[in-house]
Design a protein around this motif. Structure first.
Motif, PDB file in Angstrom:
ATOM      1  N   ALA A   1       5.324  -6.739 -11.089  1.00 12.53           N
ATOM      2  CA  ALA A   1       5.345  -7.418  -9.795  1.00 12.53           C
ATOM      3  C   ALA A   1       4.577  -6.621  -8.746  1.00 12.53           C
ATOM      4  O   ALA A   1       3.875  -7.199  -7.893  1.00 12.53           O
ATOM      5  CB  ALA A   1       6.790  -7.643  -9.346  1.00 12.53           C
ATOM      6  N   HIS A   2       4.684  -5.292  -8.794  1.00 11.67           N
ATOM      7  CA  HIS A   2       3.968  -4.434  -7.850  1.00 11.67           C
ATOM      8  C   HIS A   2       2.468  -4.633  -7.967  1.00 11.67           C
ATOM      9  O   HIS A   2       1.768  -4.841  -6.970  1.00 11.67           O
ATOM     10  CB  HIS A   2       4.343  -2.970  -8.115  1.00 11.67           C
TER      11      HIS A   2
ATOM     12  N   ASP B   1     -10.329  -0.554  -8.781  1.00 13.49           N
ATOM     13  CA  ASP B   1      -9.880  -0.482 -10.164  1.00 13.49           C
ATOM     14  C   ASP B   1      -8.531  -1.151 -10.355  1.00 13.49           C
ATOM     15  O   ASP B   1      -8.289  -1.792 -11.386  1.00 13.49           O
ATOM     16  CB  ASP B   1      -9.801   0.973 -10.621  1.00 13.49           C
ATOM     17  N   ALA B   2      -7.636  -1.018  -9.411  1.00 17.84           N
ATOM     18  CA  ALA B   2      -6.310  -1.624  -9.538  1.00 17.84           C
ATOM     19  C   ALA B   2      -6.416  -3.133  -9.688  1.00 17.84           C
ATOM     20  O   ALA B   2      -5.710  -3.747 -10.499  1.00 17.84           O
ATOM     21  CB  ALA B   2      -5.450  -1.264  -8.333  1.00 17.84           C
ATOM     22  N   VAL B   3      -7.287  -3.740  -8.912  1.00 16.32           N
ATOM     23  CA  VAL B   3      -7.482  -5.190  -9.002  1.00 16.32           C
ATOM     24  C   VAL B   3      -8.146  -5.548 -10.333  1.00 16.32           C
ATOM     25  O   VAL B   3      -7.732  -6.490 -11.021  1.00 16.32           O
ATOM     26  CB  VAL B   3      -8.315  -5.703  -7.817  1.00 16.32           C
TER      27      VAL B   3
ATOM     28  N   ALA C   1      -2.895  -6.967  -6.550  1.00 18.26           N
ATOM     29  CA  ALA C   1      -4.119  -7.681  -6.907  1.00 18.26           C
ATOM     30  C   ALA C   1      -4.342  -8.897  -6.021  1.00 18.26           C
ATOM     31  O   ALA C   1      -5.481  -9.256  -5.696  1.00 18.26           O
ATOM     32  CB  ALA C   1      -4.074  -8.094  -8.376  1.00 18.26           C
ATOM     33  N   GLN C   2      -3.254  -9.531  -5.614  1.00 21.81           N
ATOM     34  CA  GLN C   2      -3.385 -10.720  -4.787  1.00 21.81           C
ATOM     35  C   GLN C   2      -3.743 -10.397  -3.346  1.00 21.81           C
ATOM     36  O   GLN C   2      -4.402 -11.191  -2.670  1.00 21.81           O
ATOM     37  CB  GLN C   2      -2.073 -11.523  -4.848  1.00 21.81           C
TER      38      GLN C   2
ATOM     39  N   HIS D   1      -1.468  -3.330   0.707  1.00 21.27           N
ATOM     40  CA  HIS D   1      -0.732  -2.336  -0.054  1.00 21.27           C
ATOM     41  C   HIS D   1      -1.414  -0.984   0.052  1.00 21.27           C
ATOM     42  O   HIS D   1      -2.509  -0.851   0.577  1.00 21.27           O
ATOM     43  CB  HIS D   1      -0.630  -2.774  -1.518  1.00 21.27           C
ATOM     44  N   GLN D   2      -0.751   0.022  -0.472  1.00 19.99           N
ATOM     45  CA  GLN D   2      -1.297   1.369  -0.425  1.00 19.99           C
ATOM     46  C   GLN D   2      -2.644   1.404  -1.133  1.00 19.99           C
ATOM     47  O   GLN D   2      -2.788   0.921  -2.248  1.00 19.99           O
ATOM     48  CB  GLN D   2      -0.333   2.348  -1.102  1.00 19.99           C
TER      49      GLN D   2
END
Length: 303
Positions: free
Chosen positions: A150-151, A174-176, A156-157, A162-163
């Motif tokens: 969920a985090h 990269d996280a996305v 991504a959305q 977010h941090q």
């Protein structure tokens, strides 16, 4: 590359290495911002196995856990052909999967169990086939901690809400990308099984909450016939954090919680028979934690 294997009762754990790294100490100082070269060099037990001159020993690998009834992959590494900001992870082209399949075929895997959902732990969740990213292990369920997923889905959305992770540790870009090419295809295929810390996943494999590095981070406890081993995940990025549990990583979502969790973990397993397998420890990857004054040290055991 070196393969190590350990037995826990009737359960086997096999390491399949993706990347072996002798990282310059300067690189480790970037990962652990509270560390200093002088303090690292004072940790005598690191030499020569984990500290050799100017370099420290690390790795990215998967651990294949075979119980009498199930075959699980704990962490799937970086993956091939994935566009990443971090140079170490960008567009890899290794023979990892060929070596993996000398142990098990892809279709023999029952479960994929990431300790958390960072770039170097979920990359082989998917492979590019027929013009899209598809699950690598067609007969496996992917066991994701619900809070962790969920985090990253929320991130991504709306990443700007977010941090933002540092470009060195875990960039926002990269996280996305990781969500889009290594996580979302698993959800789209309906292959996720939700798990929670403390849960027994299958007989012999259970989860320990080790949040701090990420919100839903878990370590994996393997137990059988009175024997046990624990897979750390990124609770520990480097063996030196055993000597200095207060040194949190730059990419930890909550550094104070990570430090508390790490010390509690080390206290729990110090001076016990439980084998500790470091997810980013170079060879030898496993050993025992023992008290060393007010801190701890690692006594390696070759598989």
């Amino acid at each position: 590359m070196v393969t190590e294997q350990w037995n826990v009762g009737d359960i086997s754990i096999t390491k399949v290495e993706e990347v072996a790294i002798w990282m310059p100490v300067e690189g480790l100082l970037r990962v652990l911002p509270a560390a200093t070269r002088a303090e690292i060099e004072r940790v005598d037990w690191l030499r020569p196995t984990y500290l050799n001159g100017d370099e420290v020993n690390g790795a990215v690998h998967s651990l294949l856990v075979e119980t009498p009834t199930h075959r699980f992959v704990v962490d799937t590494g970086i993956g091939n052909g994935k566009k990443r900001m971090a140079p170490l992870f960008d567009n890899l082209d290794t023979d990892f999967m060929e070596r993996f399949e000398t142990v098990w075929r892809r279709d023999e895997v029952d479960g994929v169990l990431p300790t958390h959902l960072h770039v170097d732990h979920v990359g082989w969740n998917t492979t590019f086939d027929d013009g899209r990213w598809q699950p690598t292990f067609p007969n496996a369920r992917y066991y994701f901690a619900r809070e962790e997923y969920a985090h990253w889905k929320a991130f991504a959305q709306d990443p700007l809400a977010h941090q933002a992770y540092s470009e060195w540790g875990y960039s926002m870009v990269d996280a996305v990308a990781v969500f889009e090419d290594s996580l979302k295809p698993i959800e789209d295929a309906g292959l996720i099984t939700w798990v929670e810390p403390g849960q027994v996943v299958v007989p012999g494999i259970s989860l320990i909450s080790t949040a701090g590095h990420t919100p839903g981070h878990v370590s994996v406890l393997v137990e059988d016939a009175g024997e046990s081993a624990v897979i750390t995940g990124d609770l520990l990025h480097s063996q030196v954090q055993i000597a200095q549990p207060g040194w949190s990583a730059e990419m930890d979502t909550d550094r104070e919680e990570a430090a508390r969790t790490r010390r509690n973990f080390l206290e729990r397993f110090a001076d016990t028979p439980t084998l500790v397998l470091g997810t980013h420890f170079g060879t030898p990857t496993a050993g025992h934690v023992v008290h060393d004054g007010d801190a701890f040290k690692f006594v390696p055991e070759r598989g």
